[in-house]
Motif scaffolding. Sequence first.
Motif, PDB file in Angstrom:
ATOM      1  N   VAL A   1       0.797  -1.113  -0.067  1.00  0.00           N
ATOM      2  CA  VAL A   1       0.048   0.125   0.088  1.00  0.00           C
ATOM      3  C   VAL A   1       0.809   1.196   0.000  1.00  0.00           C
ATOM      4  CG1 VAL A   1      -1.528   1.381   1.393  1.00  0.00           C
ATOM      5  CG2 VAL A   1      -2.075  -1.082   1.126  1.00  0.00           C
ATOM      6  N   TYR A   2       1.905   1.176   0.768  1.00  0.00           N
ATOM      7  CA  TYR A   2       2.868   2.299   0.716  1.00  0.00           C
ATOM      8  C   TYR A   2       3.540   2.670  -0.560  1.00  0.00           C
ATOM      9  CZ  TYR A   2       7.004   5.187   1.769  1.00  0.00           C
ATOM     10  OH  TYR A   2       7.585   6.332   1.706  1.00  0.00           O
TER      11      TYR A   2
ATOM     12  N   ARG B   1       2.352   1.703  -3.457  1.00  0.00           N
ATOM     13  CA  ARG B   1       1.217   1.944  -4.364  1.00  0.00           C
ATOM     14  C   ARG B   1       1.022   3.724  -4.219  1.00  0.00           C
ATOM     15  NH1 ARG B   1      -1.734  -2.802  -6.496  1.00  0.00           N
ATOM     16  NH2 ARG B   1      -3.255  -1.205  -7.000  1.00  0.00           N
ATOM     17  N   GLY B   2       0.950   3.811  -2.809  1.00  0.00           N
ATOM     18  CA  GLY B   2       0.445   5.267  -2.472  1.00  0.00           C
ATOM     19  C   GLY B   2       1.318   6.127  -3.090  1.00  0.00           C
ATOM     20  N   MET B   3       2.858   5.772  -3.119  1.00  0.00           N
ATOM     21  CA  MET B   3       3.944   6.643  -3.402  1.00  0.00           C
ATOM     22  C   MET B   3       3.725   6.833  -4.840  1.00  0.00           C
ATOM     23  SD  MET B   3       6.388   8.660  -2.481  1.00  0.00           S
ATOM     24  CE  MET B   3       7.711   8.106  -1.171  1.00  0.00           C
TER      25      MET B   3
ATOM     26  N   HIS C   1       0.466   8.848  -5.982  1.00  0.00           N
ATOM     27  CA  HIS C   1       0.683  10.399  -5.503  1.00  0.00           C
ATOM     28  C   HIS C   1       1.559  10.942  -6.528  1.00  0.00           C
ATOM     29  CE1 HIS C   1       1.520  13.621  -2.482  1.00  0.00           C
ATOM     30  NE2 HIS C   1       0.465  13.615  -3.080  1.00  0.00           N
TER      31      HIS C   1
ATOM     32  N   ILE D   1      -0.363  11.550  -9.848  1.00  0.00           N
ATOM     33  CA  ILE D   1      -1.278  12.540  -9.708  1.00  0.00           C
ATOM     34  C   ILE D   1      -0.598  13.743  -9.643  1.00  0.00           C
ATOM     35  CG2 ILE D   1      -2.846  13.623  -8.012  1.00  0.00           C
ATOM     36  CD1 ILE D   1      -3.851  10.797  -7.515  1.00  0.00           C
TER      37      ILE D   1
ATOM     38  N   PHE E   1      13.315   6.304   2.632  1.00  0.00           N
ATOM     39  CA  PHE E   1      13.020   6.701   3.934  1.00  0.00           C
ATOM     40  C   PHE E   1      11.823   5.880   4.536  1.00  0.00           C
ATOM     41  CE2 PHE E   1      10.876   9.081   7.211  1.00  0.00           C
ATOM     42  CZ  PHE E   1      11.918   9.356   8.015  1.00  0.00           C
ATOM     43  N   GLY E   2      10.757   6.077   3.698  1.00  0.00           N
ATOM     44  CA  GLY E   2       9.474   5.236   4.356  1.00  0.00           C
ATOM     45  C   GLY E   2       9.660   3.997   4.346  1.00  0.00           C
TER      46      GLY E   2
ATOM     47  N   MET F   1      -8.318  13.877  -3.344  1.00  0.00           N
ATOM     48  CA  MET F   1      -7.336  13.126  -3.609  1.00  0.00           C
ATOM     49  C   MET F   1      -6.779  13.198  -5.019  1.00  0.00           C
ATOM     50  SD  MET F   1      -6.315  11.205  -0.890  1.00  0.00           S
ATOM     51  CE  MET F   1      -6.665  11.389   0.582  1.00  0.00           C
TER      52      MET F   1
ATOM     53  N   THR G   1       5.800  10.400   4.886  1.00  0.00           N
ATOM     54  CA  THR G   1       5.627   8.792   4.489  1.00  0.00           C
ATOM     55  C   THR G   1       4.136   8.386   5.316  1.00  0.00           C
ATOM     56  OG1 THR G   1       7.998   8.717   5.097  1.00  0.00           O
ATOM     57  CG2 THR G   1       6.355   6.481   5.607  1.00  0.00           C
TER      58      THR G   1
ATOM     59  N   VAL H   1       1.776   9.618   2.842  1.00  0.00           N
ATOM     60  CA  VAL H   1       1.367   8.677   1.575  1.00  0.00           C
ATOM     61  C   VAL H   1       0.894   7.430   1.928  1.00  0.00           C
ATOM     62  CG1 VAL H   1       3.090   7.377   0.052  1.00  0.00           C
ATOM     63  CG2 VAL H   1       3.542   9.796   0.480  1.00  0.00           C
ATOM     64  N   TYR H   2       1.308   6.846   2.826  1.00  0.00           N
ATOM     65  CA  TYR H   2       0.576   5.507   3.379  1.00  0.00           C
ATOM     66  C   TYR H   2      -0.828   5.596   3.566  1.00  0.00           C
ATOM     67  CZ  TYR H   2      -0.819   1.655   6.013  1.00  0.00           C
ATOM     68  OH  TYR H   2      -1.453   0.424   6.540  1.00  0.00           O
TER      69      TYR H   2
ATOM     70  N   ARG I   1      -2.916   8.004   2.431  1.00  0.00           N
ATOM     71  CA  ARG I   1      -3.324   8.422   0.841  1.00  0.00           C
ATOM     72  C   ARG I   1      -3.327   7.039   0.026  1.00  0.00           C
ATOM     73  NH1 ARG I   1      -2.749  14.021  -0.545  1.00  0.00           N
ATOM     74  NH2 ARG I   1      -3.327  13.378  -2.582  1.00  0.00           N
ATOM     75  N   GLY I   2      -2.319   6.200  -0.025  1.00  0.00           N
ATOM     76  CA  GLY I   2      -2.401   4.936  -0.524  1.00  0.00           C
ATOM     77  C   GLY I   2      -3.526   4.133  -0.202  1.00  0.00           C
ATOM     78  N   MET I   3      -3.537   4.012   0.981  1.00  0.00           N
ATOM     79  CA  MET I   3      -4.672   3.070   1.476  1.00  0.00           C
ATOM     80  C   MET I   3      -6.087   3.474   1.044  1.00  0.00           C
ATOM     81  SD  MET I   3      -5.236   0.467   3.394  1.00  0.00           S
ATOM     82  CE  MET I   3      -4.265  -0.205   4.752  1.00  0.00           C
TER      83      MET I   3
ATOM     84  N   ILE J   1      -6.850   5.619  -1.743  1.00  0.00           N
ATOM     85  CA  ILE J   1      -7.217   5.544  -3.020  1.00  0.00           C
ATOM     86  C   ILE J   1      -7.086   4.204  -3.399  1.00  0.00           C
ATOM     87  CG2 ILE J   1      -5.841   5.944  -5.347  1.00  0.00           C
ATOM     88  CD1 ILE J   1      -4.737   8.398  -4.347  1.00  0.00           C
ATOM     89  N   HIS J   2      -6.235   3.373  -3.010  1.00  0.00           N
ATOM     90  CA  HIS J   2      -6.333   1.850  -3.295  1.00  0.00           C
ATOM     91  C   HIS J   2      -7.950   1.115  -2.844  1.00  0.00           C
ATOM     92  CE1 HIS J   2      -4.798  -2.591  -2.917  1.00  0.00           C
ATOM     93  NE2 HIS J   2      -4.994  -2.268  -4.154  1.00  0.00           N
TER      94      HIS J   2
END
Lengths: 227, 227
Positions: A136-137, A139-141, A144, A147, A192-193, B92, B133, B136-137, B139-141, B143-144
């Motif tokens: 998920v992290y 994918r989020g990166m 984002h 976008i 980092f994340g 988002m 971080t 992004v996590y 947001r990823g959750m 959006i996914h």
Amino acid sequence: MQGAFDVARGISLDKLSMPNLAEHLDVGVTSIYWYFRKKEDLLNAMTDVAVDNYIRALPDVSGQPWQEALRQHFTEMRLIFQKDQTLSDLIMIRTSTYSKEATRRVFEVVESLLELLIAQGFTPDNAFRCHATASVYARGMIIHDRILRLSNAPTLEDGRQARMIDWSSMPILATLVDEYSLTGTGDSDFQFGLDRLICGFETLLAEQRPGQQTGEHRGQVGPAIRA
Amino acid sequence: MQGAFDVARGISLDKLSMPNLAEHLDVGVTSIYWYFRKKEDLLNAMTDVAVDNYIRALPDVSGQPWQEALRQHFTEMRLIFQKDQTLSDLIMIRTSTYSKEATRRVFEVVESLLELLIAQGFTPDNAFRCHATASVYARGMIIHDRILRLSNAPTLEDGRQARMIDWSSMPILATLVDEYSLTGTGDSDFQFGLDRLICGFETLLAEQRPGQQTGEHRGQVGPAIRA
DNA sequence: ACCTGAACACCGTTCAAGT
DNA sequence: ACCTGAACACCGTTCAAGT
């Protein structure tokens, strides 16, 4: 199919249209409808090809320490999608329309990662959740970042928009805006994340083991499957 | 504007069209163009309203331990977007088209979180990266989860699709599929990931302090700003 | 200042008709 | 089996014209 990818890569996936594609293939618009009854069918077929390309491009991480395996897997995943926006759009946004075959192949990759995690001490539960979290992290990166790039509006990235904002009420960000792009989607931001997540997984793995109170370490940790 | 939100909430944001909206407002289609020169302008105005609603709905987390502050902030953020899909889509997906004012207001929230983190020992650099971080996590959750829901195709969630896949080559996932939905976007999945991130941040904070080699602890840790 | 219908370019899709 | 143009419903947008 090849023509569809040509057009999508040439313009963008959401600007790919049936007249578009027909012109590129030098055929009548309605000819396409003999092969694909709806545009949705065409996109589904493209998604299958995209998933295939994606999985083939993934590195083999078996036989590595789990930290290194996760790092390599998700770093490479991000790289693949960064290199090919069309692949990214098809796979990331159309996840819910995967074919049975595509879904199975994606889960086979997940399975091999879980196997690796479990072999190095994670419970199946924790292995699954750790992988899901990192996934998920990542994918989020990727999404984002995508976008922020699309719609070539002035983003914070190029600093134009950043300088237009009144930072006077935000002393901390005001100093950071000079050094960073504030988008938090750069390579080092991603690393980092990922590092923080893996660090969190390490703590979980340590707590999960029996005899956690003592400082005693077991040299090789066997699978600790629960339930 | 209100009519636009009505239509978007009634159907969905990407099915909101000018003829759509005109009919709902009982006016000619072209009348809308007197107020908004392009549909894009309408969406931008809607995004501004959405950002305002979002920020007002956010809880005040100041004065809390940073772990609890981050947990509350991002948990509530996810809840807000889960409750209102239109808000989620506007904020988002249209991040790159935020107005100057909306961007400033969002960053003011970030600033207050960074302030809290720095006051409890993080360097500005690390505070920023940790927030980015977690952001992004989250947001990823969100959006996914959104992507898995849209296009009411049979998802893994309801188990229909899950049972259609041949899990025979995947023994680990085969056992997990009975207990979990395998989407990894549930409440407990989100909390798990957030916990792992915060755990990783705690380790970073501990390593970042001077005198990390010794087991010595300082009762109250002041701001350790570097650079 | 506010609203209108006619018109245009674009899209996805159907259908009857060709070879 | 494969391809076609005409036609339709839908969309965003412009424009000249109304009050």
